[in-house]
Motif scaffolding. Sequence first.
Motif, PDB file in Angstrom:
ATOM      1  N   UNK A   1       0.891  -1.116   0.018  1.00 53.03           N
ATOM      2  CA  UNK A   1      -0.092  -0.164  -0.106  1.00 53.03           C
ATOM      3  C   UNK A   1       0.822   0.977  -0.124  1.00 53.03           C
ATOM      4  N   UNK A   2       0.539   2.196  -0.868  1.00 45.27           N
ATOM      5  CA  UNK A   2       1.329   3.419  -0.951  1.00 45.27           C
ATOM      6  C   UNK A   2       0.061   4.436  -0.919  1.00 45.27           C
ATOM      7  N   UNK A   3       0.518   5.888  -0.910  1.00 44.17           N
ATOM      8  CA  UNK A   3      -0.805   6.649  -1.045  1.00 44.17           C
ATOM      9  C   UNK A   3      -1.187   7.008  -2.424  1.00 44.17           C
ATOM     10  N   UNK A   4      -0.403   6.307  -3.309  1.00 42.36           N
ATOM     11  CA  UNK A   4      -0.682   6.480  -4.626  1.00 42.36           C
ATOM     12  C   UNK A   4      -1.465   5.082  -5.152  1.00 42.36           C
ATOM     13  N   UNK A   5      -1.140   4.009  -4.699  1.00 39.58           N
ATOM     14  CA  UNK A   5      -1.555   2.561  -5.279  1.00 39.58           C
ATOM     15  C   UNK A   5      -1.613   1.451  -4.428  1.00 39.58           C
TER      16      UNK A   5
ATOM     17  N   UNK B   1      10.294   2.949  -9.079  1.00 36.30           N
ATOM     18  CA  UNK B   1       9.485   4.049  -8.684  1.00 36.30           C
ATOM     19  C   UNK B   1      10.072   4.913  -7.281  1.00 36.30           C
ATOM     20  N   UNK B   2      10.544   3.834  -6.501  1.00 29.21           N
ATOM     21  CA  UNK B   2      10.909   4.510  -5.150  1.00 29.21           C
ATOM     22  C   UNK B   2      12.273   4.725  -5.086  1.00 29.21           C
ATOM     23  N   UNK B   3      12.608   6.045  -4.679  1.00 35.10           N
ATOM     24  CA  UNK B   3      14.290   6.210  -4.642  1.00 35.10           C
ATOM     25  C   UNK B   3      14.769   5.694  -3.296  1.00 35.10           C
ATOM     26  N   UNK B   4      15.943   5.124  -3.492  1.00 33.99           N
ATOM     27  CA  UNK B   4      16.539   4.608  -2.085  1.00 33.99           C
ATOM     28  C   UNK B   4      16.575   5.670  -1.199  1.00 33.99           C
TER      29      UNK B   4
END
Length: 81
Positions: free
Chosen positions: A56-60, A75-78
């Motif tokens: 779960x993310x705030x986007x999807x 999509x997610x930066x380190x």
Amino acid sequence: MPDINLISHHLWPYVQRAVIVLSEKNIRHERTYIDLANKPDWFQKISPLGRVPVLQTSEAVLFESQVIAEYLDEVIPASIN
Ligand SMILES: N[C@@H](CCC(=O)N[C@@H](CS)C(=O)NCC(=O)O)C(=O)O
């Protein structure tokens, strides 16, 4: 960065695929462990297959460990923390 919650279970290798990417990229996240023998209603509503992992993310809301791993990787930066 979006808030990230990995819906998980302690034992299963498909969950570990997502955990490995989160750990290797040092991505800040929460984990929610569920009982697969007694799946909560909120989980059944968001998981079309009723399986973990679910991200779960705030986007999807994502399911399928390979899709989750690719999303996290691309999509997610380190995090440097
Ligand atoms: N192809 C899925 C498989 C996920 C899967 O089979 N998860 C198992 C645990 S590792 C599960 O949630 N089983 C509970 C059930 O099927 O009711 C993936 O890669 O995420």
